[in-house]
Design a protein around this motif. Structure first.
Motif, PDB file in Angstrom:
ATOM      1  N   SER A 147       0.829  -1.200   0.000  1.00 26.63           N
ATOM      2  CA  SER A 147       0.000   0.000   0.000  1.00 26.63           C
ATOM      3  C   SER A 147       0.866   1.253   0.000  1.00 26.63           C
ATOM      4  O   SER A 147       0.610   2.210  -0.752  1.00 26.63           O
ATOM      5  CB  SER A 147      -0.935   0.015   1.214  1.00 26.63           C
ATOM      6  N   ALA A 148       1.893   1.262   0.857  1.00 24.19           N
ATOM      7  CA  ALA A 148       2.801   2.410   0.904  1.00 24.19           C
ATOM      8  C   ALA A 148       3.488   2.611  -0.438  1.00 24.19           C
ATOM      9  O   ALA A 148       3.684   3.749  -0.897  1.00 24.19           O
ATOM     10  CB  ALA A 148       3.839   2.206   2.018  1.00 24.19           C
ATOM     11  N   PHE A 149       3.846   1.524  -1.074  1.00 28.57           N
ATOM     12  CA  PHE A 149       4.492   1.608  -2.386  1.00 28.57           C
ATOM     13  C   PHE A 149       3.489   2.036  -3.459  1.00 28.57           C
ATOM     14  O   PHE A 149       3.817   2.793  -4.375  1.00 28.57           O
ATOM     15  CB  PHE A 149       5.093   0.245  -2.733  1.00 28.57           C
ATOM     16  N   GLY A 150       2.246   1.574  -3.321  1.00 25.11           N
ATOM     17  CA  GLY A 150       1.241   1.848  -4.329  1.00 25.11           C
ATOM     18  C   GLY A 150       0.810   3.296  -4.394  1.00 25.11           C
ATOM     19  O   GLY A 150       0.255   3.732  -5.408  1.00 25.11           O
ATOM     20  N   ILE A 151       1.035   4.074  -3.325  1.00 24.88           N
ATOM     21  CA  ILE A 151       0.638   5.487  -3.340  1.00 24.88           C
ATOM     22  C   ILE A 151       1.755   6.366  -3.899  1.00 24.88           C
ATOM     23  O   ILE A 151       1.510   7.522  -4.260  1.00 24.88           O
ATOM     24  CB  ILE A 151       0.268   5.958  -1.910  1.00 24.88           C
ATOM     25  N   LEU A 198       3.951  17.126 -22.306  1.00 27.95           N
ATOM     26  CA  LEU A 198       4.410  16.682 -20.996  1.00 27.95           C
ATOM     27  C   LEU A 198       3.190  16.357 -20.122  1.00 27.95           C
ATOM     28  O   LEU A 198       2.195  17.075 -20.155  1.00 27.95           O
ATOM     29  CB  LEU A 198       5.225  17.780 -20.307  1.00 27.95           C
ATOM     30  N   VAL A 199       3.288  15.290 -19.341  1.00 32.26           N
ATOM     31  CA  VAL A 199       2.227  14.940 -18.399  1.00 32.26           C
ATOM     32  C   VAL A 199       2.715  15.286 -17.004  1.00 32.26           C
ATOM     33  O   VAL A 199       3.751  14.795 -16.559  1.00 32.26           O
ATOM     34  CB  VAL A 199       1.871  13.436 -18.486  1.00 32.26           C
ATOM     35  N   MET A 200       1.978  16.164 -16.316  1.00 31.54           N
ATOM     36  CA  MET A 200       2.356  16.633 -14.981  1.00 31.54           C
ATOM     37  C   MET A 200       1.448  15.959 -13.954  1.00 31.54           C
ATOM     38  O   MET A 200       0.219  15.967 -14.098  1.00 31.54           O
ATOM     39  CB  MET A 200       2.206  18.157 -14.890  1.00 31.54           C
ATOM     40  N   LYS A 201       2.050  15.388 -12.906  1.00 31.37           N
ATOM     41  CA  LYS A 201       1.271  14.656 -11.909  1.00 31.37           C
ATOM     42  C   LYS A 201       1.707  15.014 -10.492  1.00 31.37           C
ATOM     43  O   LYS A 201       2.883  15.234 -10.230  1.00 31.37           O
ATOM     44  CB  LYS A 201       1.441  13.142 -12.093  1.00 31.37           C
ATOM     45  N   ALA A 202       0.717  15.031  -9.586  1.00 31.25           N
ATOM     46  CA  ALA A 202       1.014  15.080  -8.151  1.00 31.25           C
ATOM     47  C   ALA A 202       1.357  13.658  -7.724  1.00 31.25           C
ATOM     48  O   ALA A 202       0.544  12.752  -7.886  1.00 31.25           O
ATOM     49  CB  ALA A 202      -0.202  15.597  -7.385  1.00 31.25           C
ATOM     50  N   PRO A 203       2.564  13.417  -7.191  1.00 26.53           N
ATOM     51  CA  PRO A 203       3.050  12.033  -7.066  1.00 26.53           C
ATOM     52  C   PRO A 203       2.454  11.198  -5.945  1.00 26.53           C
ATOM     53  O   PRO A 203       2.614   9.986  -5.945  1.00 26.53           O
ATOM     54  CB  PRO A 203       4.561  12.208  -6.852  1.00 26.53           C
ATOM     55  N   ARG A 204       1.747  11.820  -4.978  1.00 24.52           N
ATOM     56  CA  ARG A 204       1.233  11.027  -3.862  1.00 24.52           C
ATOM     57  C   ARG A 204      -0.270  11.234  -3.679  1.00 24.52           C
ATOM     58  O   ARG A 204      -0.793  11.195  -2.568  1.00 24.52           O
ATOM     59  CB  ARG A 204       1.972  11.356  -2.561  1.00 24.52           C
ATOM     60  N   GLN A 205      -0.968  11.446  -4.780  1.00 26.40           N
ATOM     61  CA  GLN A 205      -2.421  11.597  -4.748  1.00 26.40           C
ATOM     62  C   GLN A 205      -3.046  10.457  -5.538  1.00 26.40           C
ATOM     63  O   GLN A 205      -2.358   9.641  -6.148  1.00 26.40           O
ATOM     64  CB  GLN A 205      -2.819  12.942  -5.362  1.00 26.40           C
ATOM     65  N   GLY A 206      -4.382  10.418  -5.534  1.00 20.40           N
ATOM     66  CA  GLY A 206      -5.083   9.474  -6.387  1.00 20.40           C
ATOM     67  C   GLY A 206      -4.754   9.740  -7.840  1.00 20.40           C
ATOM     68  O   GLY A 206      -4.254  10.810  -8.206  1.00 20.40           O
ATOM     69  N   SER A 207      -5.063   8.782  -8.697  1.00 21.95           N
ATOM     70  CA  SER A 207      -4.600   8.837 -10.081  1.00 21.95           C
ATOM     71  C   SER A 207      -5.219   9.959 -10.889  1.00 21.95           C
ATOM     72  O   SER A 207      -4.748  10.264 -11.981  1.00 21.95           O
ATOM     73  CB  SER A 207      -4.903   7.497 -10.770  1.00 21.95           C
ATOM     74  N   GLY A 326      -0.320  20.647   0.431  1.00 22.33           N
ATOM     75  CA  GLY A 326       0.120  20.533  -0.960  1.00 22.33           C
ATOM     76  C   GLY A 326       1.332  19.630  -1.113  1.00 22.33           C
ATOM     77  O   GLY A 326       2.000  19.268  -0.136  1.00 22.33           O
ATOM     78  N   GLU A 327       1.617  19.280  -2.351  1.00 17.96           N
ATOM     79  CA  GLU A 327       2.780  18.438  -2.649  1.00 17.96           C
ATOM     80  C   GLU A 327       4.054  19.283  -2.714  1.00 17.96           C
ATOM     81  O   GLU A 327       3.995  20.502  -2.924  1.00 17.96           O
ATOM     82  CB  GLU A 327       2.572  17.728  -3.996  1.00 17.96           C
ATOM     83  N   GLN A 328       5.198  18.631  -2.584  1.00 21.29           N
ATOM     84  CA  GLN A 328       6.491  19.300  -2.710  1.00 21.29           C
ATOM     85  C   GLN A 328       7.250  18.840  -3.945  1.00 21.29           C
ATOM     86  O   GLN A 328       8.353  19.324  -4.207  1.00 21.29           O
ATOM     87  CB  GLN A 328       7.337  19.045  -1.461  1.00 21.29           C
ATOM     88  N   GLN A 329       6.662  17.909  -4.693  1.00 24.09           N
ATOM     89  CA  GLN A 329       7.297  17.408  -5.904  1.00 24.09           C
ATOM     90  C   GLN A 329       6.266  17.282  -7.011  1.00 24.09           C
ATOM     91  O   GLN A 329       5.061  17.146  -6.745  1.00 24.09           O
ATOM     92  CB  GLN A 329       7.919  16.022  -5.652  1.00 24.09           C
ATOM     93  N   VAL A 330       6.746  17.334  -8.238  1.00 22.66           N
ATOM     94  CA  VAL A 330       5.909  17.098  -9.415  1.00 22.66           C
ATOM     95  C   VAL A 330       6.580  15.998 -10.222  1.00 22.66           C
ATOM     96  O   VAL A 330       7.787  16.053 -10.494  1.00 22.66           O
ATOM     97  CB  VAL A 330       5.760  18.359 -10.287  1.00 22.66           C
ATOM     98  N   LEU A 331       5.794  14.992 -10.595  1.00 24.66           N
ATOM     99  CA  LEU A 331       6.276  13.941 -11.486  1.00 24.66           C
ATOM    100  C   LEU A 331       5.968  14.382 -12.911  1.00 24.66           C
ATOM    101  O   LEU A 331       4.807  14.630 -13.255  1.00 24.66           O
ATOM    102  CB  LEU A 331       5.576  12.625 -11.172  1.00 24.66           C
TER     103      LEU A 331
END
Length: 923
Positions: A147-151, A198-207, A326-331
């Motif tokens: 689960s931790a890895f999956g998020i 480019l696809v920008m994503k919040a790395p620790r949110q839902g898809s 908020g997030e601190q990183q962007v994928l």
């Protein structure tokens, strides 16, 4: 077995979690399980929720309760976090209004198993899983580590690339790097490394949260996309000054939307922002020297945010708002040009991964975002993806491999793309899937023959086995497994006769998708009972030729009405099932042999006469035409089938808004001034047509179809350009919309607009100096007396809050979209509120009597309360077959009266049955 259903939570996907928890609650097999609803609020409190709140449309409809809300000029609904920092005692007082706070150490006393319908951080990241393991409670889905890895999307991407598995190239951008860099140089670097788009994503949110696509080398769009993923927003003085007062409110509502905006609370960041200068006329101001009275701080409430922006943007060129979570990183990923799919992988009975039929997501160039994923009709979902069997099998095998690689357990949803050259890229695995009735989770399980109730039973059983394998109380869980297996086996052999009810859904109006949502909800409620056996029936065709089809469960759970229609036509044209389905069903036979009641069938066309031989009665779940107009009721009466709702004559009146208004006005009830506008008049002389309407109605006024459902093409017309656009659209000859007219009316993405020969024009009902003014919707239920007469029970009405100019279809019926407060807030004082409520109920009862309404109905109205206490109720329209989606507010109202949704539906059916029996006696 007591099943604790955990739903809600602090994440940005809490509304889908809330709706998913309700789906699980409704679909648990009542002969095997007892549901224990555990609502998790945005502070992480566990609440044993009173059952009636499960059927609210959104979390904000009941929590925080109205009594806890601060004084508000705008009456905007907010989440708990907008109340600011609350003490434990304050939180306890709020919780006590909706249920009982549960301490973590109490959970094991209340439940034998935890079903996790939570999403995102604190739901599918291992945190709740660890807490449950600490207290020895088995739970659904993957364990702590997977689960931790999956998020964590960045960790996933890193491992996928390290293993040499195909996946888009990526880079990680930190907030600090973005703030320190020149945005143009940063964009140029990413374009060289990854290419465009480019696809920008919040790395620790839902898809579906914090996702954007940057298609061009546009620095402003790139900056906005980065900010979206970091959940922050820069606002310039120029942008703010362009907005009027109402536009600023709408802007703020979108900004604080937890799904598509940045949410609250926010902090106003006074540090310099890349590309912007915090200055006034080029000179540093007090804000930058630390002497400002407007010191940085948390902003919790939307009205507080509006005031802060007004104040600060008078003094500086721009401000930056950052959500405190908020997030601190962007994928940042390279864009994959290919066909998008989603695949549920489950463990079979011996723990081996088994990929279900992958679903293709068909859309335009838009992102498959939150709205596209969860609102019916926004994107088409085709199961299985239309590819050769060998390609589908490769997708399945790669999904199974990734399931094993990441150590997932029980089930997971894996998304990906397949390119024209046949390359498969897997992306964003999720250890918790959305659990709405037509989500991939249930949709794909139905293809192997499992209905939602059966699939949930299997997930619970498989989760128990997974926890036991992981060493959690192996002896105790072994006994639970044995007991559940025995109960399932004995359930298979039960044969109890039940009343067969055809649930008719679909149709061909602009409300057909909502009708399917209503029909599925009725089906679920009836199928979980011991009294009824629902038979899903899809209606399509035209008013001259109704076509009825009995649906197998896998077709009923297609995403929307158009998908169901296309699948019915596919089979009717003689096309067989995709060969991969037979293969998957064979692989899943050990599961379906135990848990499925019957094999997968194909749609079957029926006449009304054949339907009467098949079922005992009918529940019409259609909206607008056909369904509410009396024509279908005539056909059912002809073959002797009882049905829900009003009879033929009353239905033929209430579908006609003009005739409804006329009759109500003649009876002394208040309605808006109205007239019909005809196509013949428009075609003869458009200018005279427009002038005639403008002479009778001052802008703004309301235009809408006169003979369709309650929310179809209802528009506030503010000027001649909008009137011309409305007329062009509603009187058009072709099916496609005029693009320029659609833009003028600001039609939403994929919003439909019916074609008619006439439309209705009404004066816009306004406050008119009233002390209180609100829009309400009130439900009612009729009861048959022993003497053959009927009593009308009118429920407490709901206050409807629109985010736009009028209530949309989604706001009225879809989970997480509408904002309704039940009971309506007529006054702050409880006694005065009840006095006004009784006056409103009396008027709604008169409407039902005038129109001879039977069974049940929903009446929409505006209410004015004058300074002297006089109550004015202005009727908008009457719906003889109101929406019955899980989120519709009629269920909020019936819950206050003590009816569960099933009780309410049962009474509706019993009334229709009694009417039919009385009619037979009279004849």
């Amino acid at each position: 077995m007591r099943i604790g259903i955990f739903f809600g939570g602090p994440s940005r996907e809490r509304e889908i979690s809330f709706a998913g928890g309700r789906t699980v609650y409704d679909n648990l097999d009542k002969s095997l399980f007892q549901a224990v609803p555990v609502f998790v609020d945005s502070h992480g409190n566990f609440i044993l929720l009173d059952w009636q709140y499960l059927y609210k449309g959104t979390i904000r409809d009941f929590y925080p309760p109205v009594s806890a809300l601060p004084p508000s000029d705008l009456k905007l609904q907010v989440y708990l976090e907008s109340l600011g920092a609350l003490s434990p005692d304050e939180q306890d007082r709020i919780i006590a209004e909706v249920g009982r706070r549960l301490r973590p150490d109490e959970l094991a006393e209340l439940m034998d198993f935890a079903f996790l319908a939570l999403h995102g951080p604190s739901g599918e990241d291992g945190a709740i899983q660890g807490l449950l393991e600490w207290y020895g409670i088995p739970y659904s889905g993957s364990g702590i580590l997977p689960s931790a890895f999956g998020i964590d999307k960045i960790a996933q991407k890193t491992l996928i690339h390290a293993l040499g598995l195909p996946s888009p190239a990526f880079r990680v951008l930190t907030a600090e790097e973005f703030d320190a860099a020149d945005p143009a140089a940063l964009l140029a670097y990413l374009e060289r490394e990854l290419g465009l788009p480019l696809v920008m994503k919040a790395p620790r949110q839902g898809s579906s949260i914090g996702v954007s696509i940057v298609r061009d080398a546009d620095v402003a769009k790139f900056t906005a996309a980065v900010e979206r993923s970091l959940f922050r927003r820069t606002v310039t003085r120029e942008e703010w000054q362009r907005l009027g007062a109402q536009d600023r409110i709408a802007w703020a509502q979108h900004l604080i939307d937890i799904r598509e905006g940045i949410g609250l609370p926010v902090v106003i960041d006074e540090s310099p922002v890349a590309g912007f200068q915090l200055s006034v006329n080029g000179q540093p101001n007090d804000l930058t020297t630390g002497n400002s009275q407007l010191a940085p701080g948390f902003i919790y409430h939307p009205e507080e945010l509006l005031r802060a922006l007004d104040e600060r943007l008078k003094l500086q060129d721009s401000v930056r708002l950052t959500n405190v979570q908020g997030e601190q990183q962007v994928l940042v990923e390279a864009f994959v040009q290919g066909r998008e799919f989603s695949c549920i992988v489950v463990e079979d009975v011996d723990g081996t991964p088994l990929a279900l039929p992958p679903t293709e997501i068909v859309k335009g160039t838009e992102v498959f975002d939150y709205r596209s994923k969860y609102l019916p009709g926004m994107a088409r979902k085709i199961t299985p993806i239309e590819l050769p069997e060998a390609d589908i099998q490769r997708i399945r095998e790669q999904c199974e491999q990734l399931f094993r690689t990441f150590g997932f357990q029980v089930y997971a949803r894996l998304d990906g793309f397949i390119t024209e050259s046949g390359d498969i890229f897997l992306n964003d695995p999720n250890t918790t899937s959305g659990m709405l009735p037509a989500s991939f989770f249930f949709h794909q399980a139905a293809e192997i023959g499992l209905n939602p109730s059966q699939f949930l039973t299997y997930i619970i059983r498989t989760s128990l086995a997974a926890r036991r394998r992981g060493g959690l109380q192996p002896v105790k869980l072994g006994r639970k497994l044995h007991a559940l297996d025995q109960a399932v086996a004995s359930r298979q052999h039960e044969q109890k006769p039940r009343t067969k009810v055809a649930v008719i859904m679909g149709g061909y109006s602009s409300e057909r998708h909502i009708s399917v949502e209503s029909g599925r909800n009725i089906y679920e409620k009836l199928s979980s009972s011991a009294k009824y056996e629902p038979v899903p029936v899809f209606l399509t065709g035209s008013s001259a030729d109704y076509q009825l089809y009995v649906l197998p469960i896998n077709v009923m759970l297609k995403d929307n009405a158009d998908d169901i229609r296309d699948k019915v036509r596919h089979y009717e044209a003689g096309h067989g099932q995709h060969p991969i389905l037979e293969r998957i069903r064979q692989e899943a036979s050990k599961i379906t042999h135990t848990y499925a009641a019957q094999s997968v069938a194909v749609p079957e066309k029926l006449t009304f006469e054949q339907l009467a031989e098949r079922v005992d009665e009918v529940f019409i779940a259609l909206h607008g035409r056909p369904g509410e107009d009396g024509a279908l009721q005539q056909q059912l009466e002809r073959v002797g089938l009882s049905y829900n709702g009003s009879g033929v004559e009353s239905s033929s009146i209430t579908i006609n808004k003009f005739e409804t208004n006329r009759r109500l006005r003649e009876a002394g009830l208040r309605v808006a001034e109205h007239r019909l506008a005809a196509r013949l008049e428009w075609e003869a002389n458009p200018e005279a047509f427009y002038r005639s309407l403008e002479e009778q109605f001052a802008y703004p006024f309301i235009a809408k179809p006169s003979d369709d459902g309650c929310s179809s093409a209802v528009k506030k017309i503010k000027n001649r350009a909008e009137l011309e656009a409305f007329a062009r659209l509603i009187f058009r000859d072709q099916e496609d919309l005029h693009e320029d007219a659609a833009r003028t009316l600001n039609l939403g993405f994929k919003e439909e607009f019916p074609r008619k020969e006439v439309f209705l024009v009404e004066t816009l009902i306004s406050r008119d100096g009233a002390k209180h003014f609100l829009e309400i919707t009130g439900g009612l239920l009729t009861h048959r007396r022993p003497d053959g007469g009927r009593d009308i029970e009118v429920f407490e009405a709901s206050e409807a809050l629109a985010t736009g100019e009028v209530l949309s279809l989604e706001e009225k019926f879809l989970a997480g979209e509408g904002q309704n407060i039940t009971p309506a807030r007529y006054a702050a004082d409880a006694a005065e509120r009840q006095r006004v409520s009784e006056e409103v109920k009396k008027e709604l009862r008169r409407v039902a009597e005038v129109l001879n309404i039977e069974g049940y109905a929903r009446i929409d109205a505006f209410v004015r309360v004058r300074e002297n206490g006089e109550v004015e109720v202005l009727i908008i329209e009457v719906n003889s077959l109101p929406g019955m989606t899980p989120a519709t507010c009629i269920f909020h109202q019936t819950a206050l009266a003590g009816y569960t949704p099933y009780d309410f539906i049962d009474r509706i059916l019993e009334y229709g049955k009694g009417r039919s029996e009385n009619s037979e006696v009279r004849s």
